[in-house]
Design an enzyme around this catalytic site. Sequence first.
Site: not given
Ligand code: UFG
Length: 349
Positions: A130, A155, A159
Amino acid sequence: MGQRKKILITWGLGYIGSHTATVFIEAGYDVIIVDNLSNSHESSLEAIKKITWKTPKFYELDLRNYWDLDTVFEKHAKDIALVIHFAAKKAVWESCQDPFLYYDHNIFWTMNLLKVMNKHWVNQIIFSSSATVYDAENLLPPFSETDKTKTTNPYWTTKLVIENLLRDMVMHKWFSAIALRYFNPIWAHSSHLLWENPKWVPTNLLPFLLKVAKWEIEKLSIFWNDYDTEDGTCIRDYIHVMDVADAHFSAAKYLFDRIEINETSEAYKADPTFEICNIWTWYWKSVLEMVDIVKTVTDKEIPYEIVERRAGDVAVSLANPIKAKQLLDRESKRTVVQWVEDARLYINK
Ligand code: UFG
């Protein structure tokens, strides 16, 4: 790639696993899926069959059960060219609440898999890592594979530990391994028979947004709008899940091209190699831009509120694409136009 034509995929009925299975089946491989159905649905097997006209061999089992896994390898090992390892839990908050759950699922179970692979001389593996392993707060994006990593929760730790376990296996047990560090996979197979379909309320942005568009969830909570970005919300490198699936095929090709087969001795060896590769797309979007995209293509209101920061979030997470281009000879193919088409189909189905 020689005589072996089977690809074993752990959690091959999950989101990225099921999409990846279709790519390998369509390229002529036999896919074996090992999945405990804890966050996936058996109906994905039927979907894979409808898409590819072939049913993968499916074993419902937990990687925790060494002997069950051993039985699967006992049966198929001589034909298995490669293992693609997706099985893992992936919620930061959950890992902080229960670190042991994450060490068990992600690390202990992977060790079982590696032990069984080692026992049966299956030594090629692609690991689903990741982009979150980068020390994003102290690095200047885009991140390169050699950049500093950091973990602030169990988590992410799992990884990094597994990447290091693989490095050891390559150094000492004649394995070849590629760890793919994905950025943010989204959307679905063009048939719309497969989709991101978690068993629980989604925590990732896109599945959540689409549920809001379908009025299955009342509103989106945007985790803060005062980051150091143009509109104040976080920026991510979103990548179409079929581009992620294709990246596994490119990585497999890279590994297979290094294998030497000695027909008489049936030796099946390659010079051990360990690589880490960013899987990216170069379509940077902020959370508010993603809200706008989904709003436009679905023609639905997306109610949202701004709430506190989510622990572990960083302002910007973007990949340096050069290594994937050089090593795997790949670039992401699906454009924003494709994204839009996908979202439209999903909403209207
Ligand atoms: N976000 C919101 N509201 C939500 C969900 C997400 O504002 O309900 C925002 C988060 O703060 C972030 C962006 O949307 O800024 C993307 O969030 P995601 O949860 O979709 O993705 P992340 O970048 O946090 O990380 C995800 C997974 C990880 C993985 C990573 C890379 O959670 O497990 O993508 O693949 F490792």
